[in-house]
Write a protein that holds these residues in place. Structure first.
Motif, PDB file in Angstrom:
ATOM      1  N   GLU A 112     -67.662  32.883  73.691  1.00  0.00           N
ATOM      2  CA  GLU A 112     -67.621  32.580  75.124  1.00  0.00           C
ATOM      3  C   GLU A 112     -68.473  33.535  75.949  1.00  0.00           C
ATOM      4  OE1 GLU A 112     -65.151  33.371  73.196  1.00  0.00           O
ATOM      5  OE2 GLU A 112     -63.887  34.948  74.054  1.00  0.00           O
ATOM      6  N   ASP A 113     -68.938  34.611  75.331  1.00  0.00           N
ATOM      7  CA  ASP A 113     -69.769  35.563  76.069  1.00  0.00           C
ATOM      8  C   ASP A 113     -71.264  35.336  75.861  1.00  0.00           C
ATOM      9  OD1 ASP A 113     -67.569  36.822  77.136  1.00  0.00           O
ATOM     10  OD2 ASP A 113     -67.402  38.253  75.488  1.00  0.00           O
ATOM     11  N   ILE A 114     -71.604  34.345  75.072  1.00  0.00           N
ATOM     12  CA  ILE A 114     -73.020  34.071  74.841  1.00  0.00           C
ATOM     13  C   ILE A 114     -73.629  33.522  76.123  1.00  0.00           C
ATOM     14  CG2 ILE A 114     -74.660  32.707  73.496  1.00  0.00           C
ATOM     15  CD1 ILE A 114     -72.714  32.735  71.192  1.00  0.00           C
ATOM     16  N   GLN A 115     -74.726  34.142  76.542  1.00  0.00           N
ATOM     17  CA  GLN A 115     -75.377  33.748  77.789  1.00  0.00           C
ATOM     18  C   GLN A 115     -76.589  32.867  77.527  1.00  0.00           C
ATOM     19  OE1 GLN A 115     -74.140  34.539  80.884  1.00  0.00           O
ATOM     20  NE2 GLN A 115     -72.433  35.316  79.648  1.00  0.00           N
ATOM     21  N   LEU A 116     -76.682  31.804  78.295  1.00  0.00           N
ATOM     22  CA  LEU A 116     -77.789  30.858  78.096  1.00  0.00           C
ATOM     23  C   LEU A 116     -79.148  31.527  78.251  1.00  0.00           C
ATOM     24  CD1 LEU A 116     -78.875  28.035  77.615  1.00  0.00           C
ATOM     25  CD2 LEU A 116     -78.568  27.565  80.053  1.00  0.00           C
ATOM     26  N   THR A 117     -79.315  32.310  79.310  1.00  0.00           N
ATOM     27  CA  THR A 117     -80.633  32.921  79.526  1.00  0.00           C
ATOM     28  C   THR A 117     -81.003  33.868  78.387  1.00  0.00           C
ATOM     29  OG1 THR A 117     -79.551  34.558  80.943  1.00  0.00           O
ATOM     30  CG2 THR A 117     -80.646  32.726  82.038  1.00  0.00           C
ATOM     31  N   GLU A 118     -80.016  34.527  77.824  1.00  0.00           N
ATOM     32  CA  GLU A 118     -80.319  35.436  76.714  1.00  0.00           C
ATOM     33  C   GLU A 118     -80.710  34.676  75.455  1.00  0.00           C
ATOM     34  OE1 GLU A 118     -77.521  38.566  75.998  1.00  0.00           O
ATOM     35  OE2 GLU A 118     -77.211  38.911  78.137  1.00  0.00           O
ATOM     36  N   VAL A 119     -80.045  33.562  75.226  1.00  0.00           N
ATOM     37  CA  VAL A 119     -80.401  32.741  74.074  1.00  0.00           C
ATOM     38  C   VAL A 119     -81.820  32.195  74.240  1.00  0.00           C
ATOM     39  CG1 VAL A 119     -79.907  30.598  72.853  1.00  0.00           C
ATOM     40  CG2 VAL A 119     -78.034  32.110  73.524  1.00  0.00           C
ATOM     41  N   LEU A 120     -82.128  31.705  75.421  1.00  0.00           N
ATOM     42  CA  LEU A 120     -83.462  31.159  75.665  1.00  0.00           C
ATOM     43  C   LEU A 120     -84.518  32.242  75.512  1.00  0.00           C
ATOM     44  CD1 LEU A 120     -82.724  28.821  78.719  1.00  0.00           C
ATOM     45  CD2 LEU A 120     -82.978  28.200  76.310  1.00  0.00           C
ATOM     46  N   HIS A 121     -84.205  33.425  76.016  1.00  0.00           N
ATOM     47  CA  HIS A 121     -85.149  34.522  75.862  1.00  0.00           C
ATOM     48  C   HIS A 121     -85.341  34.881  74.390  1.00  0.00           C
ATOM     49  CE1 HIS A 121     -85.933  38.928  75.434  1.00  0.00           C
ATOM     50  NE2 HIS A 121     -87.016  38.519  76.029  1.00  0.00           N
ATOM     51  N   ALA A 122     -84.250  34.932  73.658  1.00  0.00           N
ATOM     52  CA  ALA A 122     -84.341  35.278  72.241  1.00  0.00           C
ATOM     53  C   ALA A 122     -85.230  34.282  71.497  1.00  0.00           C
ATOM     54  CB  ALA A 122     -82.947  35.314  71.620  1.00  0.00           C
ATOM     55  N   GLY A 171     -76.444  36.481  70.423  1.00  0.00           N
ATOM     56  CA  GLY A 171     -75.450  35.573  69.877  1.00  0.00           C
ATOM     57  C   GLY A 171     -76.022  34.466  69.010  1.00  0.00           C
ATOM     58  N   VAL A 172     -77.306  34.564  68.677  1.00  0.00           N
ATOM     59  CA  VAL A 172     -77.937  33.492  67.906  1.00  0.00           C
ATOM     60  C   VAL A 172     -77.644  33.627  66.410  1.00  0.00           C
ATOM     61  CG1 VAL A 172     -80.138  32.430  67.269  1.00  0.00           C
ATOM     62  CG2 VAL A 172     -79.746  33.166  69.623  1.00  0.00           C
ATOM     63  N   ASP A 221     -73.186  25.570  69.099  1.00  0.00           N
ATOM     64  CA  ASP A 221     -72.879  24.170  69.427  1.00  0.00           C
ATOM     65  C   ASP A 221     -71.688  24.073  70.367  1.00  0.00           C
ATOM     66  OD1 ASP A 221     -74.960  23.192  67.990  1.00  0.00           O
ATOM     67  OD2 ASP A 221     -73.791  22.633  66.229  1.00  0.00           O
ATOM     68  N   ALA A 222     -70.722  24.959  70.138  1.00  0.00           N
ATOM     69  CA  ALA A 222     -69.530  24.922  70.985  1.00  0.00           C
ATOM     70  C   ALA A 222     -69.862  25.361  72.407  1.00  0.00           C
ATOM     71  CB  ALA A 222     -68.446  25.830  70.397  1.00  0.00           C
ATOM     72  N   ARG A 223     -70.717  26.351  72.497  1.00  0.00           N
ATOM     73  CA  ARG A 223     -71.019  26.922  73.804  1.00  0.00           C
ATOM     74  C   ARG A 223     -72.039  26.075  74.552  1.00  0.00           C
ATOM     75  NH1 ARG A 223     -70.539  29.020  77.865  1.00  0.00           N
ATOM     76  NH2 ARG A 223     -71.041  31.093  78.649  1.00  0.00           N
ATOM     77  N   PHE A 224     -73.083  25.650  73.867  1.00  0.00           N
ATOM     78  CA  PHE A 224     -74.163  24.865  74.483  1.00  0.00           C
ATOM     79  C   PHE A 224     -74.458  23.632  73.639  1.00  0.00           C
ATOM     80  CE2 PHE A 224     -75.323  29.463  75.131  1.00  0.00           C
ATOM     81  CZ  PHE A 224     -74.816  29.550  76.414  1.00  0.00           C
ATOM     82  N   PRO A 225     -73.649  22.597  73.798  1.00  0.00           N
ATOM     83  CA  PRO A 225     -73.774  21.429  72.919  1.00  0.00           C
ATOM     84  C   PRO A 225     -75.185  20.827  72.943  1.00  0.00           C
ATOM     85  CG  PRO A 225     -71.767  21.297  74.229  1.00  0.00           C
ATOM     86  CD  PRO A 225     -72.549  22.464  74.764  1.00  0.00           C
ATOM     87  N   GLY A 226     -75.719  20.638  71.760  1.00  0.00           N
ATOM     88  CA  GLY A 226     -77.011  19.966  71.646  1.00  0.00           C
ATOM     89  C   GLY A 226     -78.211  20.869  71.773  1.00  0.00           C
ATOM     90  N   LEU A 227     -78.005  22.075  72.286  1.00  0.00           N
ATOM     91  CA  LEU A 227     -79.155  22.944  72.544  1.00  0.00           C
ATOM     92  C   LEU A 227     -79.911  23.301  71.271  1.00  0.00           C
ATOM     93  CD1 LEU A 227     -80.824  24.623  74.512  1.00  0.00           C
ATOM     94  CD2 LEU A 227     -79.248  26.514  74.124  1.00  0.00           C
TER      95      LEU A 227
END
Lengths: 102, 102
Positions: free
Chosen positions: A10-20, A66-67, A87-93
């Motif tokens: 639940e602490d995974i951040q979208l912007t951090e994932v995209l940056h990674a 978190g990747v 998948d749970a945090r950002f479905p389909g991403l």
DNA sequence: CCTATTGTTGGACTGTTGTCAAACTTTCAA
DNA sequence: TTGAAAGTTTGACAACAGTCCAACAATAGG
């Protein structure tokens, strides 16, 4: 070797994932992880011609965003994609990104 | 005002799109564009407290990465999401990102 | 115990990024 | 024509990122 922290789902951040995933080397690692399930630090580094310390840096970014998560076994450290968590945090991403790289 | 270049659909790069969307300000702009269809440079900038030149920079990154296109009308410049182009190039990507921000 | 292997850390270097301020361009309106 | 408004550009600056090297730590195997 130390134990490394990784964010809870639940602490995974979208912007951090995209940056990674916006770095070509890290995206490459992730696409391989999607196929091979587990990788060591050295494995990919040699193939794409990056120094082991550079790879260690990339793995760290992937882990802290978190990747991926890592599992220690002897001297080696195996990385795995946190598929279910993502998948749970950002479905389909993840699927859409992996689909785009094939 | 000059005309600005934007990449053709087939030239849109995944890593550049991910990088463009990995900045909180730009992600905010994109999520608003998904709802309001068109925005001017000033509109969002004031609301999130960023200088107009900073916004100009962000719009540039979004445009050059292929995420938005712009239309000039008088003194104003309206930005729109390149939804169809992004969907064609990376199916499902934009939807999953927008879905994650709501 | 010694050595090779695997990965981490810190330093150094280079390049990029986000931000603002100030000056400039274009356009519309008095 | 003068002035205001909307964006762009340039310069400056601090912060961050990607890369390599060298040194270190931990572990497995002779």
């Amino acid at each position: 070797m130390r134990v490394f922290p990784q964010p809870a789902t639940e602490d995974i951040q979208l912007t951090e994932v995209l940056h990674a995933l916006s770095d070509p080397a890290r995206l490459e690692v992730v696409t391989r992880l999607a196929v091979e399930r587990e990788l060591t630090c050295r494995g990919v580094g040699d193939e794409i011609g990056l120094h082991k310390s550079t790879m260690s840096h990339h793995y760290r970014v992937l882990r802290e965003s978190g990747v991926v998560s890592s599992r220690q076994e002897g001297r080696q450290k195996f990385m795995t994609l946190r598929r279910d968590d993502l998948d749970a945090r950002f479905p389909g991403l993840l699927d859409s990104i992996l689909g785009a790289t094939l």
